[in-house]
Scaffold this motif. Structure first.
Motif, short mmCIF file in Angstrom:
data_model
loop_
_atom_site.label_atom_id
_atom_site.label_comp_id
_atom_site.label_asym_id
_atom_site.label_seq_id
_atom_site.Cartn_x
_atom_site.Cartn_y
_atom_site.Cartn_z
N SER A 127 0.81 -1.22 0.00
CA SER A 127 0.00 0.00 0.00
C SER A 127 0.84 1.27 0.00
CB SER A 127 -0.93 0.02 1.22
OG SER A 127 -0.18 0.17 2.42
N ASN A 150 3.42 3.96 -1.38
CA ASN A 150 3.93 4.45 -2.66
C ASN A 150 4.96 5.56 -2.52
OD1 ASN A 150 2.68 3.17 -5.11
ND2 ASN A 150 0.88 3.50 -3.85
N THR A 166 9.63 7.75 -4.50
CA THR A 166 8.48 6.93 -4.81
C THR A 166 8.93 5.48 -4.91
OG1 THR A 166 8.78 7.25 -7.19
CG2 THR A 166 7.29 8.76 -6.05
N GLY A 200 -0.95 5.06 -1.15
CA GLY A 200 -1.90 5.43 -2.18
C GLY A 200 -1.39 5.80 -3.54
N ASP A 201 -1.37 7.03 -3.91
CA ASP A 201 -1.52 7.46 -5.28
C ASP A 201 -0.31 7.40 -6.20
OD1 ASP A 201 -1.64 10.92 -4.07
OD2 ASP A 201 0.01 9.51 -4.25
N LEU A 216 2.21 9.28 -6.19
CA LEU A 216 2.90 10.56 -6.30
C LEU A 216 3.98 10.67 -5.24
CD1 LEU A 216 -0.17 12.92 -6.85
CD2 LEU A 216 1.34 11.92 -8.58
N HIS A 234 5.32 12.42 -2.29
CA HIS A 234 4.83 13.31 -1.25
C HIS A 234 6.00 13.92 -0.50
CE1 HIS A 234 0.64 12.27 -1.83
NE2 HIS A 234 1.04 11.02 -1.98
N GLU A 251 1.33 14.77 4.87
CA GLU A 251 0.87 13.81 3.88
C GLU A 251 1.24 12.37 4.24
OE1 GLU A 251 2.89 15.69 0.54
OE2 GLU A 251 0.94 16.22 -0.31
#
Length: 124
Positions: free
Chosen positions: A29, A31, A51, A100-101, A103, A105, A110
């Motif tokens: 989970s 990223n 990332t 998550g996404d 990207l 961070h 975040e």
């Protein structure tokens, strides 16, 4: 997700240390990972981020060219290689994870998961 940071210590100016952040739990989970640091009397600041897919990296200006963030192939450990250490690098270093996404961070708010800090002291 649990994070375990290690590798801090006392080093002379110009020396090197490698910090490790072991990731356990729902690692799939995660990223985006980062290292932050906090010196006495100062706010926590981003040192470097990466990332987990694509290995996009970002560094705080004062550590560019001296520090390298990278991960192992299994995506279970994130490292911070610190070379040419300076007294102003002295701080407690924390690893952090954001799900998550995909990207990269960079803001502390975040990141959902944090490891216990490891002390880095640069002194002669």
């Amino acid at each position: 997700v649990q994070l375990q940071a290690s590798g801090g210590g006392l080093v002379q100016p110009g020396g090197s240390l490698r910090l490790s952040c072991s990731i356990s739990g729902k690692i799939f989970s995660i990223n985006s990972m980062a290292w932050f640091r906090q010196a006495p009397g100062k706010q926590r600041e981003l040192v470097a981020g990466i990332t987990m897919v694509g290995e996009i990296t970002k560094y705080e200006d004062s550590v560019k060219g001296r520090f390298t963030i990278f991960r192992n192939d299994a995506k279970t450990i994130v490292y911070l290689q610190m070379n040419s250490l300076k007294p102003e690098d002295t701080a407690v270093y924390y690893c952090a994870a954001a799900p998550g996404d995909g990207l990269l961070h960079l803001r502390a708010d975040e990141f959902d998961f944090w490891g216990v800090g490891t002390q880095v002291t640069v002194s002669s």
